[in-house]
Design a protein around this motif. Structure first.
Motif, PDB file in Angstrom:
ATOM      1  N   THR A 163       0.761  -1.114   0.041  1.00  0.00           N
ATOM      2  CA  THR A 163      -0.050   0.003   0.068  1.00  0.00           C
ATOM      3  C   THR A 163       0.799   1.351  -0.027  1.00  0.00           C
ATOM      4  OG1 THR A 163      -0.142  -0.064   2.423  1.00  0.00           O
ATOM      5  CG2 THR A 163      -1.720  -1.285   1.103  1.00  0.00           C
ATOM      6  N   GLN A 164       0.253   2.359  -0.340  1.00  0.00           N
ATOM      7  CA  GLN A 164       0.965   3.511  -0.476  1.00  0.00           C
ATOM      8  C   GLN A 164       0.900   4.252   0.857  1.00  0.00           C
ATOM      9  OE1 GLN A 164       0.952   6.474  -4.109  1.00  0.00           O
ATOM     10  NE2 GLN A 164      -1.084   5.526  -4.078  1.00  0.00           N
ATOM     11  N   PRO A 165       2.145   4.950   1.161  1.00  0.00           N
ATOM     12  CA  PRO A 165       2.307   5.740   2.415  1.00  0.00           C
ATOM     13  C   PRO A 165       1.261   6.948   2.203  1.00  0.00           C
ATOM     14  CG  PRO A 165       4.355   6.024   1.273  1.00  0.00           C
ATOM     15  CD  PRO A 165       3.537   4.752   0.521  1.00  0.00           C
ATOM     16  N   TRP A 166       0.950   7.402   3.372  1.00  0.00           N
ATOM     17  CA  TRP A 166       0.404   8.843   3.045  1.00  0.00           C
ATOM     18  C   TRP A 166       0.982   9.909   2.380  1.00  0.00           C
ATOM     19  CZ3 TRP A 166      -4.639   9.658   3.902  1.00  0.00           C
ATOM     20  CH2 TRP A 166      -5.538   8.778   4.671  1.00  0.00           C
ATOM     21  N   HIS A 167       0.119  10.605   1.382  1.00  0.00           N
ATOM     22  CA  HIS A 167       1.253  11.537   0.652  1.00  0.00           C
ATOM     23  C   HIS A 167       0.034  12.502  -0.055  1.00  0.00           C
ATOM     24  CE1 HIS A 167      -0.430   8.787  -2.494  1.00  0.00           C
ATOM     25  NE2 HIS A 167      -0.379   9.639  -3.291  1.00  0.00           N
ATOM     26  N   THR A 168       0.813  13.635  -0.498  1.00  0.00           N
ATOM     27  CA  THR A 168      -0.118  14.686  -1.169  1.00  0.00           C
ATOM     28  C   THR A 168       0.101  14.395  -2.805  1.00  0.00           C
ATOM     29  OG1 THR A 168       1.695  16.252  -1.131  1.00  0.00           O
ATOM     30  CG2 THR A 168      -0.144  16.253   0.506  1.00  0.00           C
ATOM     31  N   ASP A 169      -0.600  14.594  -3.426  1.00  0.00           N
ATOM     32  CA  ASP A 169      -0.391  14.541  -5.177  1.00  0.00           C
ATOM     33  C   ASP A 169       0.404  15.515  -5.523  1.00  0.00           C
ATOM     34  OD1 ASP A 169      -1.469  11.922  -5.154  1.00  0.00           O
ATOM     35  OD2 ASP A 169      -3.293  12.469  -5.965  1.00  0.00           O
ATOM     36  N   GLY A 170       0.271  16.950  -4.918  1.00  0.00           N
ATOM     37  CA  GLY A 170       0.901  18.043  -5.445  1.00  0.00           C
ATOM     38  C   GLY A 170       1.458  18.843  -4.264  1.00  0.00           C
ATOM     39  N   GLY A 171       2.342  19.776  -4.255  1.00  0.00           N
ATOM     40  CA  GLY A 171       2.878  20.574  -3.301  1.00  0.00           C
ATOM     41  C   GLY A 171       1.898  21.870  -3.226  1.00  0.00           C
ATOM     42  N   ALA A 172       2.205  22.646  -2.174  1.00  0.00           N
ATOM     43  CA  ALA A 172       1.568  23.846  -2.209  1.00  0.00           C
ATOM     44  C   ALA A 172       2.320  24.827  -2.937  1.00  0.00           C
ATOM     45  CB  ALA A 172       1.310  24.146  -0.705  1.00  0.00           C
ATOM     46  N   LEU A 173       1.633  25.730  -3.495  1.00  0.00           N
ATOM     47  CA  LEU A 173       2.118  26.672  -4.329  1.00  0.00           C
ATOM     48  C   LEU A 173       3.017  27.630  -3.308  1.00  0.00           C
ATOM     49  CD1 LEU A 173      -0.704  27.920  -6.899  1.00  0.00           C
ATOM     50  CD2 LEU A 173       1.573  26.674  -7.141  1.00  0.00           C
ATOM     51  N   PHE A 174       2.477  28.023  -2.248  1.00  0.00           N
ATOM     52  CA  PHE A 174       3.071  28.780  -1.214  1.00  0.00           C
ATOM     53  C   PHE A 174       2.929  28.199   0.294  1.00  0.00           C
ATOM     54  CE2 PHE A 174       1.012  31.238  -4.625  1.00  0.00           C
ATOM     55  CZ  PHE A 174       2.249  31.956  -5.047  1.00  0.00           C
ATOM     56  N   ARG A 175       4.200  27.991   0.479  1.00  0.00           N
ATOM     57  CA  ARG A 175       4.199  27.040   1.821  1.00  0.00           C
ATOM     58  C   ARG A 175       3.465  27.742   3.116  1.00  0.00           C
ATOM     59  NH1 ARG A 175       4.507  22.122   2.890  1.00  0.00           N
ATOM     60  NH2 ARG A 175       5.626  21.150   4.549  1.00  0.00           N
ATOM     61  N   ASP A 176       3.807  28.988   3.331  1.00  0.00           N
ATOM     62  CA  ASP A 176       3.368  29.520   4.616  1.00  0.00           C
ATOM     63  C   ASP A 176       1.752  30.445   4.392  1.00  0.00           C
ATOM     64  OD1 ASP A 176       5.464  29.216   5.911  1.00  0.00           O
ATOM     65  OD2 ASP A 176       6.486  30.770   5.184  1.00  0.00           O
ATOM     66  N   GLU A 177       1.049  30.207   3.220  1.00  0.00           N
ATOM     67  CA  GLU A 177      -0.215  30.719   3.120  1.00  0.00           C
ATOM     68  C   GLU A 177      -1.454  29.803   3.203  1.00  0.00           C
ATOM     69  OE1 GLU A 177      -0.945  33.926   2.423  1.00  0.00           O
ATOM     70  OE2 GLU A 177       1.489  34.472   2.339  1.00  0.00           O
ATOM     71  N   ASP A 178      -2.327  30.279   3.952  1.00  0.00           N
ATOM     72  CA  ASP A 178      -3.660  29.346   4.241  1.00  0.00           C
ATOM     73  C   ASP A 178      -5.042  30.009   3.346  1.00  0.00           C
ATOM     74  OD1 ASP A 178      -2.687  27.796   6.323  1.00  0.00           O
ATOM     75  OD2 ASP A 178      -3.269  29.077   7.769  1.00  0.00           O
ATOM     76  N   ASP A 179      -5.603  29.000   3.073  1.00  0.00           N
ATOM     77  CA  ASP A 179      -6.824  29.026   2.293  1.00  0.00           C
ATOM     78  C   ASP A 179      -6.574  29.960   0.942  1.00  0.00           C
ATOM     79  OD1 ASP A 179      -8.341  28.156   4.319  1.00  0.00           O
ATOM     80  OD2 ASP A 179      -8.030  30.084   5.407  1.00  0.00           O
ATOM     81  N   LEU A 180      -5.406  29.590   0.189  1.00  0.00           N
ATOM     82  CA  LEU A 180      -5.300  29.946  -1.332  1.00  0.00           C
ATOM     83  C   LEU A 180      -6.530  29.317  -2.138  1.00  0.00           C
ATOM     84  CD1 LEU A 180      -1.526  29.684  -1.555  1.00  0.00           C
ATOM     85  CD2 LEU A 180      -2.999  32.066  -1.534  1.00  0.00           C
ATOM     86  N   PRO A 181      -6.840  29.823  -3.411  1.00  0.00           N
ATOM     87  CA  PRO A 181      -7.806  29.061  -4.101  1.00  0.00           C
ATOM     88  C   PRO A 181      -6.977  27.949  -4.815  1.00  0.00           C
ATOM     89  CG  PRO A 181      -6.759  31.062  -4.903  1.00  0.00           C
ATOM     90  CD  PRO A 181      -6.367  30.897  -3.704  1.00  0.00           C
ATOM     91  N   PRO A 182      -7.839  26.736  -5.047  1.00  0.00           N
ATOM     92  CA  PRO A 182      -7.313  25.656  -5.692  1.00  0.00           C
ATOM     93  C   PRO A 182      -6.672  25.961  -7.248  1.00  0.00           C
ATOM     94  CG  PRO A 182      -9.640  25.689  -6.120  1.00  0.00           C
ATOM     95  CD  PRO A 182      -9.353  26.910  -5.349  1.00  0.00           C
ATOM     96  N   TYR A 183      -5.473  25.223  -7.336  1.00  0.00           N
ATOM     97  CA  TYR A 183      -4.649  25.372  -8.738  1.00  0.00           C
ATOM     98  C   TYR A 183      -4.602  24.098  -9.356  1.00  0.00           C
ATOM     99  CZ  TYR A 183      -0.551  23.055  -6.572  1.00  0.00           C
ATOM    100  OH  TYR A 183       0.194  22.519  -5.978  1.00  0.00           O
ATOM    101  N   ALA A 184      -5.111  23.101  -8.867  1.00  0.00           N
ATOM    102  CA  ALA A 184      -5.165  21.850  -9.619  1.00  0.00           C
ATOM    103  C   ALA A 184      -6.051  20.711  -8.915  1.00  0.00           C
ATOM    104  CB  ALA A 184      -3.551  21.177  -9.294  1.00  0.00           C
ATOM    105  N   VAL A 185      -6.513  20.117  -9.651  1.00  0.00           N
ATOM    106  CA  VAL A 185      -7.566  18.944  -9.163  1.00  0.00           C
ATOM    107  C   VAL A 185      -7.198  17.494  -9.817  1.00  0.00           C
ATOM    108  CG1 VAL A 185      -9.903  18.038  -9.404  1.00  0.00           C
ATOM    109  CG2 VAL A 185      -9.353  20.794  -9.187  1.00  0.00           C
TER     110      VAL A 185
END
Length: 178
Positions: A119-141
């Motif tokens: 099984t895969q370990p937990w991961h994200t499929d894409g990184g954050a555009l800006f590491r220190d920002e909260d609640d940015l609009p989505p840029y990928a799906v």
């Protein structure tokens, strides 16, 4: 249902030579006696036969992220580029509302789990555009289209609540892995 069956058949046909090549390479590696020979000297001796193997020449189209779990980029040809899949009339309005009307398809991939695959370990499929920002609009799906029945044994995709939100992304993944 017809398109899903057609896609499943086409994926099997596309992966067949890749999986056969993978098996041949694994067989050669298993025959190697590490106590008698270094990998470099073994490679020098066998590279003439192995360099022709498809699985070793696919570059970024093939990735085995952990044993038995293969990510494979599909070619842009029928049925993988069928508009019912890549420009689905049910999906496009959702993507437009999230991303605007300038949506771009970046990849068509298959995740193939071999019998006994990890099984895969937990991961994200894409990184954050800006590491220190909260609640940015989505840029990928990412859109997941299962070609098999999905149950607990086949490894369904799971989500961590709040993991899509800025700084909470890292904390949520860290909390889940503990």
């Amino acid at each position: 249902a017809k398109l899903v069956a057609e896609l499943a058949d086409a994926v099997r046909a596309e992966l067949k030579p890749v999986l056969e090549s993978r098996a041949r390479v694994q067989e050669q590696l298993q025959r190697r006696n590490p106590s008698a020979q270094s990998f470099d000297s073994w490679w020098d001796e066998h590279s003439d036969t192995l360099h022709e193997e498809l699985v070793l020449n696919l570059g970024s189209r093939y990735k085995e992220r952990n044993p038995g779990r293969i990510d494979y980029s599909l070619p842009w040809k029928p049925p993988f580029n069928d508009t019912a899949l890549v420009a689905n009339p049910l999906l496009i309005p959702v993507l437009d509302s999230l991303l605007g009307n300038d949506v771009e398809l970046k990849a068509i991939q298959v995740v193939h789990l071999l019998p006994g695959g990890e099984t895969q370990p937990w991961h994200t499929d894409g990184g954050a555009l800006f590491r220190d920002e909260d609640d940015l609009p989505p840029y990928a799906v990412n859109v997941f289209v299962p070609l098999i029945d999905v149950d607990a044994a086949s490894g369904p995709t799971e989500f961590i609540k709040g993991s899509h939100q800025g700084r909470r992304r890292t904390r949520a993944a860290d909390d889940r892995s503990e």
